[in-house]
Write a protein that holds these residues in place. Structure first.
Motif, PDB file in Angstrom:
ATOM      1  N   LYS A  22       0.837  -1.209   0.000  1.00 16.40           N
ATOM      2  CA  LYS A  22       0.000   0.000   0.000  1.00 16.40           C
ATOM      3  C   LYS A  22       0.863   1.247   0.000  1.00 16.40           C
ATOM      4  O   LYS A  22       0.701   2.123  -0.831  1.00 16.40           O
ATOM      5  CB  LYS A  22      -0.931  -0.005   1.199  1.00 16.40           C
ATOM      6  CG  LYS A  22      -2.003  -1.055   1.119  1.00 16.40           C
ATOM      7  CD  LYS A  22      -2.919  -0.991   2.291  1.00 16.40           C
ATOM      8  CE  LYS A  22      -3.969  -2.074   2.179  1.00 16.40           C
ATOM      9  NZ  LYS A  22      -4.830  -2.126   3.316  1.00 16.40           N
ATOM     10  N   VAL A  23       1.735   1.342   0.974  1.00 14.98           N
ATOM     11  CA  VAL A  23       2.592   2.517   1.070  1.00 14.98           C
ATOM     12  C   VAL A  23       3.972   2.054   1.495  1.00 14.98           C
ATOM     13  O   VAL A  23       4.104   1.217   2.376  1.00 14.98           O
ATOM     14  CB  VAL A  23       2.049   3.506   2.130  1.00 14.98           C
ATOM     15  CG1 VAL A  23       2.965   4.703   2.291  1.00 14.98           C
ATOM     16  CG2 VAL A  23       0.648   3.960   1.765  1.00 14.98           C
ATOM     17  N   SER A  24       4.950   2.578   0.881  1.00 18.33           N
ATOM     18  CA  SER A  24       6.305   2.206   1.235  1.00 18.33           C
ATOM     19  C   SER A  24       6.625   2.702   2.638  1.00 18.33           C
ATOM     20  O   SER A  24       6.262   3.812   3.016  1.00 18.33           O
ATOM     21  CB  SER A  24       7.273   2.827   0.225  1.00 18.33           C
ATOM     22  OG  SER A  24       8.592   2.569   0.611  1.00 18.33           O
ATOM     23  N   PRO A  27      11.265   5.949   2.131  1.00 17.95           N
ATOM     24  CA  PRO A  27      11.709   6.275   0.775  1.00 17.95           C
ATOM     25  C   PRO A  27      12.998   5.545   0.408  1.00 17.95           C
ATOM     26  O   PRO A  27      13.189   5.182  -0.743  1.00 17.95           O
ATOM     27  CB  PRO A  27      11.930   7.777   0.818  1.00 17.95           C
ATOM     28  CG  PRO A  27      11.153   8.273   1.988  1.00 17.95           C
ATOM     29  CD  PRO A  27      11.104   7.138   2.955  1.00 17.95           C
ATOM     30  N   GLN A  28      13.848   5.299   1.396  1.00 16.87           N
ATOM     31  CA  GLN A  28      15.100   4.597   1.113  1.00 16.87           C
ATOM     32  C   GLN A  28      14.835   3.164   0.665  1.00 16.87           C
ATOM     33  O   GLN A  28      15.456   2.679  -0.273  1.00 16.87           O
ATOM     34  CB  GLN A  28      15.995   4.599   2.352  1.00 16.87           C
ATOM     35  CG  GLN A  28      16.512   5.977   2.713  1.00 16.87           C
ATOM     36  CD  GLN A  28      17.213   5.976   4.057  1.00 16.87           C
ATOM     37  OE1 GLN A  28      17.038   5.074   4.860  1.00 16.87           O
ATOM     38  NE2 GLN A  28      18.006   7.017   4.284  1.00 16.87           N
ATOM     39  N   ALA A  29      13.916   2.488   1.323  1.00 15.63           N
ATOM     40  CA  ALA A  29      13.577   1.118   0.938  1.00 15.63           C
ATOM     41  C   ALA A  29      12.982   1.081  -0.466  1.00 15.63           C
ATOM     42  O   ALA A  29      13.294   0.191  -1.260  1.00 15.63           O
ATOM     43  CB  ALA A  29      12.595   0.509   1.937  1.00 15.63           C
ATOM     44  N   SER A  30      12.162   2.072  -0.753  1.00 20.66           N
ATOM     45  CA  SER A  30      11.557   2.150  -2.081  1.00 20.66           C
ATOM     46  C   SER A  30      12.628   2.357  -3.146  1.00 20.66           C
ATOM     47  O   SER A  30      12.606   1.717  -4.199  1.00 20.66           O
ATOM     48  CB  SER A  30      10.545   3.291  -2.117  1.00 20.66           C
ATOM     49  OG  SER A  30       9.973   3.392  -3.388  1.00 20.66           O
ATOM     50  N   ARG A  31      13.581   3.250  -2.864  1.00 22.62           N
ATOM     51  CA  ARG A  31      14.669   3.500  -3.817  1.00 22.62           C
ATOM     52  C   ARG A  31      15.543   2.266  -3.983  1.00 22.62           C
ATOM     53  O   ARG A  31      15.983   1.958  -5.087  1.00 22.62           O
ATOM     54  CB  ARG A  31      15.515   4.687  -3.344  1.00 22.62           C
ATOM     55  CG  ARG A  31      14.899   6.003  -3.746  1.00 22.62           C
ATOM     56  CD  ARG A  31      15.857   7.153  -3.453  1.00 22.62           C
ATOM     57  NE  ARG A  31      15.136   8.041  -2.550  1.00 22.62           N
ATOM     58  CZ  ARG A  31      15.459   8.317  -1.294  1.00 22.62           C
ATOM     59  NH1 ARG A  31      16.545   7.837  -0.756  1.00 22.62           N
ATOM     60  NH2 ARG A  31      14.714   9.112  -0.563  1.00 22.62           N
ATOM     61  N   ARG A  32      15.773   1.551  -2.880  1.00 19.26           N
ATOM     62  CA  ARG A  32      16.602   0.342  -2.939  1.00 19.26           C
ATOM     63  C   ARG A  32      15.933  -0.709  -3.821  1.00 19.26           C
ATOM     64  O   ARG A  32      16.567  -1.317  -4.679  1.00 19.26           O
ATOM     65  CB  ARG A  32      16.849  -0.205  -1.533  1.00 19.26           C
ATOM     66  CG  ARG A  32      17.821  -1.376  -1.510  1.00 19.26           C
ATOM     67  CD  ARG A  32      18.086  -1.901  -0.112  1.00 19.26           C
ATOM     68  NE  ARG A  32      16.876  -2.501   0.443  1.00 19.26           N
ATOM     69  CZ  ARG A  32      16.232  -2.068   1.517  1.00 19.26           C
ATOM     70  NH1 ARG A  32      16.671  -1.030   2.179  1.00 19.26           N
ATOM     71  NH2 ARG A  32      15.135  -2.681   1.943  1.00 19.26           N
ATOM     72  N   ARG A  33      14.620  -0.913  -3.623  1.00 16.97           N
ATOM     73  CA  ARG A  33      13.895  -1.885  -4.445  1.00 16.97           C
ATOM     74  C   ARG A  33      13.874  -1.458  -5.913  1.00 16.97           C
ATOM     75  O   ARG A  33      14.009  -2.288  -6.805  1.00 16.97           O
ATOM     76  CB  ARG A  33      12.476  -2.080  -3.917  1.00 16.97           C
ATOM     77  CG  ARG A  33      12.410  -2.955  -2.681  1.00 16.97           C
ATOM     78  CD  ARG A  33      10.984  -3.335  -2.352  1.00 16.97           C
ATOM     79  NE  ARG A  33      10.124  -2.184  -2.119  1.00 16.97           N
ATOM     80  CZ  ARG A  33       9.975  -1.568  -0.957  1.00 16.97           C
ATOM     81  NH1 ARG A  33      10.633  -1.985   0.098  1.00 16.97           N
ATOM     82  NH2 ARG A  33       9.163  -0.542  -0.840  1.00 16.97           N
ATOM     83  N   ALA A  34      13.710  -0.166  -6.151  1.00 19.42           N
ATOM     84  CA  ALA A  34      13.717   0.323  -7.540  1.00 19.42           C
ATOM     85  C   ALA A  34      15.078   0.075  -8.167  1.00 19.42           C
ATOM     86  O   ALA A  34      15.166  -0.331  -9.335  1.00 19.42           O
ATOM     87  CB  ALA A  34      13.368   1.808  -7.574  1.00 19.42           C
ATOM     88  N   GLY A  35      16.128   0.291  -7.400  1.00 13.36           N
ATOM     89  CA  GLY A  35      17.478   0.023  -7.911  1.00 13.36           C
ATOM     90  C   GLY A  35      17.679  -1.449  -8.218  1.00 13.36           C
ATOM     91  O   GLY A  35      18.296  -1.795  -9.237  1.00 13.36           O
TER      92      GLY A  35
END
Length: 90
Positions: A22-24, A27-35
């Motif tokens: 639903k919501v990350s 933001p760091q975890a979201s960026r890590r997963r995107a990477g």
């Protein structure tokens, strides 16, 4: 091709949690997963390019065999499609 399939499975596994999330949490975890997704997608793309280049080289070195194989595969697919269509009409 197996490596390409494994990388594609890894990409799907890495992105599977995105739809249900639903919501990350951060933001760091979201960026890590995107990477991670970008890295896996890059590997999949690289493997696909390598496979295409290998296929291109093989076809250029053996054009008549490639034509024969393509004809045989096309004939087989045509036969199977025609057989399926004729059964559907019964």
């Amino acid at each position: 091709m197996e490596t390409l399939a494994e990388d594609a499975r890894a990409l799907m596994a890495a992105t599977a949690d995105v739809a249900g999330e639903k919501v990350s949490r951060s933001p760091q975890a979201s960026r890590r997963r995107a990477g991670q997704r970008k890295e896996i997608a890059g590997r999949v793309r690289d493997k696909a390019v390598e496979g295409a280049q290998a296929a291109d080289k093989t076809v250029r070195e053996n054009p008549y065999q490639a034509i024969g194989i393509a004809f045989g595969v096309g004939a087989l697919i045509g036969y199977l499609v025609a057989r399926r269509c004729s059964r559907g009409g019964d």
